[in-house]
Design an enzyme around this catalytic site. Structure first.
Site, PDB file in Angstrom:
ATOM      1  N   LYS A  10      18.155 -24.220  -5.589  1.00 36.26           N
ATOM      2  CA  LYS A  10      18.975 -25.399  -5.461  1.00 36.26           C
ATOM      3  C   LYS A  10      18.858 -26.210  -6.763  1.00 36.26           C
ATOM      4  O   LYS A  10      20.054 -26.660  -7.102  1.00 36.26           O
ATOM      5  CB  LYS A  10      18.461 -26.148  -4.438  1.00 36.26           C
ATOM      6  CG  LYS A  10      18.318 -25.555  -2.865  1.00 36.26           C
ATOM      7  CD  LYS A  10      18.238 -26.477  -1.897  1.00 36.26           C
ATOM      8  CE  LYS A  10      16.810 -27.130  -1.969  1.00 36.26           C
ATOM      9  NZ  LYS A  10      15.808 -26.131  -1.739  1.00 36.26           N
ATOM     10  N   ARG A  66      17.110 -33.189   4.883  1.00 37.48           N
ATOM     11  CA  ARG A  66      16.324 -32.065   5.201  1.00 37.48           C
ATOM     12  C   ARG A  66      15.730 -32.189   6.833  1.00 37.48           C
ATOM     13  O   ARG A  66      15.113 -31.506   7.356  1.00 37.48           O
ATOM     14  CB  ARG A  66      14.961 -32.390   4.441  1.00 37.48           C
ATOM     15  CG  ARG A  66      14.702 -31.503   3.569  1.00 37.48           C
ATOM     16  CD  ARG A  66      13.341 -31.832   2.834  1.00 37.48           C
ATOM     17  NE  ARG A  66      12.846 -30.812   2.033  1.00 37.48           N
ATOM     18  CZ  ARG A  66      12.727 -30.730   0.544  1.00 37.48           C
ATOM     19  NH1 ARG A  66      13.677 -31.495  -0.047  1.00 37.48           N
ATOM     20  NH2 ARG A  66      12.073 -29.931   0.124  1.00 37.48           N
ATOM     21  N   ARG A  98       6.765 -20.168 -10.695  1.00 40.93           N
ATOM     22  CA  ARG A  98       7.514 -21.180 -11.623  1.00 40.93           C
ATOM     23  C   ARG A  98       6.931 -22.223 -12.620  1.00 40.93           C
ATOM     24  O   ARG A  98       5.729 -22.713 -12.007  1.00 40.93           O
ATOM     25  CB  ARG A  98       8.772 -21.717 -10.912  1.00 40.93           C
ATOM     26  CG  ARG A  98       8.300 -22.594  -9.818  1.00 40.93           C
ATOM     27  CD  ARG A  98       9.510 -23.053  -8.917  1.00 40.93           C
ATOM     28  NE  ARG A  98       9.351 -24.098  -8.027  1.00 40.93           N
ATOM     29  CZ  ARG A  98      10.096 -24.496  -7.366  1.00 40.93           C
ATOM     30  NH1 ARG A  98      11.473 -23.945  -7.161  1.00 40.93           N
ATOM     31  NH2 ARG A  98       9.604 -25.450  -6.441  1.00 40.93           N
ATOM     32  N   ARG A 107       5.788 -25.620   3.438  1.00 42.35           N
ATOM     33  CA  ARG A 107       7.148 -26.175   3.161  1.00 42.35           C
ATOM     34  C   ARG A 107       7.933 -25.382   3.736  1.00 42.35           C
ATOM     35  O   ARG A 107       9.094 -25.636   4.144  1.00 42.35           O
ATOM     36  CB  ARG A 107       7.091 -26.200   1.648  1.00 42.35           C
ATOM     37  CG  ARG A 107       6.394 -27.290   0.936  1.00 42.35           C
ATOM     38  CD  ARG A 107       6.093 -27.266  -0.442  1.00 42.35           C
ATOM     39  NE  ARG A 107       7.328 -27.224  -1.502  1.00 42.35           N
ATOM     40  CZ  ARG A 107       7.574 -26.747  -2.684  1.00 42.35           C
ATOM     41  NH1 ARG A 107       6.508 -26.109  -3.326  1.00 42.35           N
ATOM     42  NH2 ARG A 107       8.512 -26.621  -3.320  1.00 42.35           N
TER      43      ARG A 107
HETATM   44  P1  AMP Z   1      11.513 -30.520  -3.566  1.00 39.61           P
HETATM   45  O1  AMP Z   1      11.250 -30.773  -4.719  1.00 39.61           O
HETATM   46  O2  AMP Z   1      12.913 -30.724  -2.615  1.00 39.61           O
HETATM   47  O3  AMP Z   1      11.009 -29.186  -3.158  1.00 39.61           O
HETATM   48  O4  AMP Z   1      10.519 -31.576  -2.527  1.00 39.61           O
HETATM   49  C1  AMP Z   1       9.168 -31.735  -2.724  1.00 39.61           C
HETATM   50  C2  AMP Z   1       8.414 -32.206  -1.638  1.00 39.61           C
HETATM   51  O5  AMP Z   1       9.075 -33.827  -1.749  1.00 39.61           O
HETATM   52  C3  AMP Z   1       8.707 -31.781  -0.264  1.00 39.61           C
HETATM   53  O6  AMP Z   1       7.754 -30.825   0.072  1.00 39.61           O
HETATM   54  C4  AMP Z   1       8.402 -33.181   0.631  1.00 39.61           C
HETATM   55  O7  AMP Z   1       7.286 -33.267   0.837  1.00 39.61           O
HETATM   56  C5  AMP Z   1       9.120 -34.027  -0.277  1.00 39.61           C
HETATM   57  N1  AMP Z   1      10.731 -34.280  -0.070  1.00 39.61           N
HETATM   58  C6  AMP Z   1      11.588 -34.134  -0.954  1.00 39.61           C
HETATM   59  N2  AMP Z   1      12.682 -34.363  -0.264  1.00 39.61           N
HETATM   60  C7  AMP Z   1      12.696 -34.756   0.908  1.00 39.61           C
HETATM   61  C8  AMP Z   1      13.293 -35.129   1.925  1.00 39.61           C
HETATM   62  N3  AMP Z   1      14.589 -35.089   1.893  1.00 39.61           N
HETATM   63  N4  AMP Z   1      12.894 -35.617   2.917  1.00 39.61           N
HETATM   64  C9  AMP Z   1      11.451 -35.565   3.117  1.00 39.61           C
HETATM   65  N5  AMP Z   1      10.760 -35.241   2.171  1.00 39.61           N
HETATM   66  C10 AMP Z   1      11.058 -34.680   1.102  1.00 39.61           C
END
Ligand code: AMP
Length: 219
Positions: A13, A88, A127, A172
């Protein structure tokens, strides 16, 4: 135009969002990036989010929806938004409808990056990014051309996300299955979901996304 890139962690993404930003001047709204910035800056949101993120669980709906609203308010009305990692949960999807409506924006497309979960752990745990410009690399699939030097900016510092370890990745992925995948039907019912094969080569994924957006994008 406003679009959502939906898919599990490691689906690509962020990479695809960056490409749309570079090519079409859209804005990437990544709640993960916003939260990491808050953690780094030690803000109250960051202090609340840090441990949750390290466990791979989801930060509260209220926090992330507030971040999205604030970020949208910094954008001119003509700039398109790419939502990356948001919404999410069903509550976030509902909040986004209100956030967009309040700003006279409409959701055009939800693009689901379809990926094989087994491949994701390897993708994510390998990564790393340039600490200077953020360009992404991978231990097995994409090393810098000159070892230790960023192809894009010449930087020599690289970093890895603390939550890109196998145990956290598994949490995750479980969070994605339990809370995020179930929001797809909401958008399917509106007829705005297109599925793209996220296992294809990155350029092919980009081309598939471009085809979906072609009618609306300014070249
Ligand atoms: P990402 O960079 O999108 O993989 O997000 C990293 C971490 O940030 C996730 O594992 C969550 O702990 C938190 N996070 C990011 N976006 C959200 C969201 N929309 N809702 C809840 N937690 C989020």
């Amino acid at each position: 135009m406003n679009i959502i890139l939906l898919g599990p962690p490691g689906a690509g993404k962020g990479t695809q969002a960056q490409r749309l930003v570079e090519r079409h001047g859209m804005r990437q709204l990544s709640t993960g990036d916003m939260l990491r910035a808050a953690v780094k800056a030690g803000t109250p949101v960051g202090l609340q989010a840090k441990a949750v993120m390290e466990r791979g669980e989801l930060v509260s709906d209220a926090i992330v929806s507030a971040l999205i609203g604030e970020e949208l308010d910094t954008m001119g009305p003509a700039a398109g938004a790419i939502f990356d990692g948001y919404p999410r949960t069903a509550a976030q999807a509902e909040a986004l409808d209100g956030i967009l409506a309040a700003r006279g924006r409409k959701l055009g497309h939800v693009i689901e990056l379809d990926v094989d979960e087994d491949a994701l752990v390897a993708r994510i745990t390998g990564r790393f990014t340039c600490a200077t410009c953020g360009k992404g690399y991978h231990d097995s699939f994409e090393q810098p051309r000159a070892p230790g030097v960023c192809d894009k900016c010449g930087g020599t510092e690289f970093k890895r996300r603390p939550d890109d370890n196998e145990e956290t990745v598994r949490t995750r992925l479980a969070e994605y299955r339990a809370k995020t995948a179930p929001i797809l039907p909401i958008y399917e019912a509106r007829g705005i979901v297109t599925r793209v094969n996220g296992m294809a080569e990155m350029d092919h994924v980009t081309a598939a996304i471009e085809r979906i957006l072609a009618k609306e994008l300014i070249p």
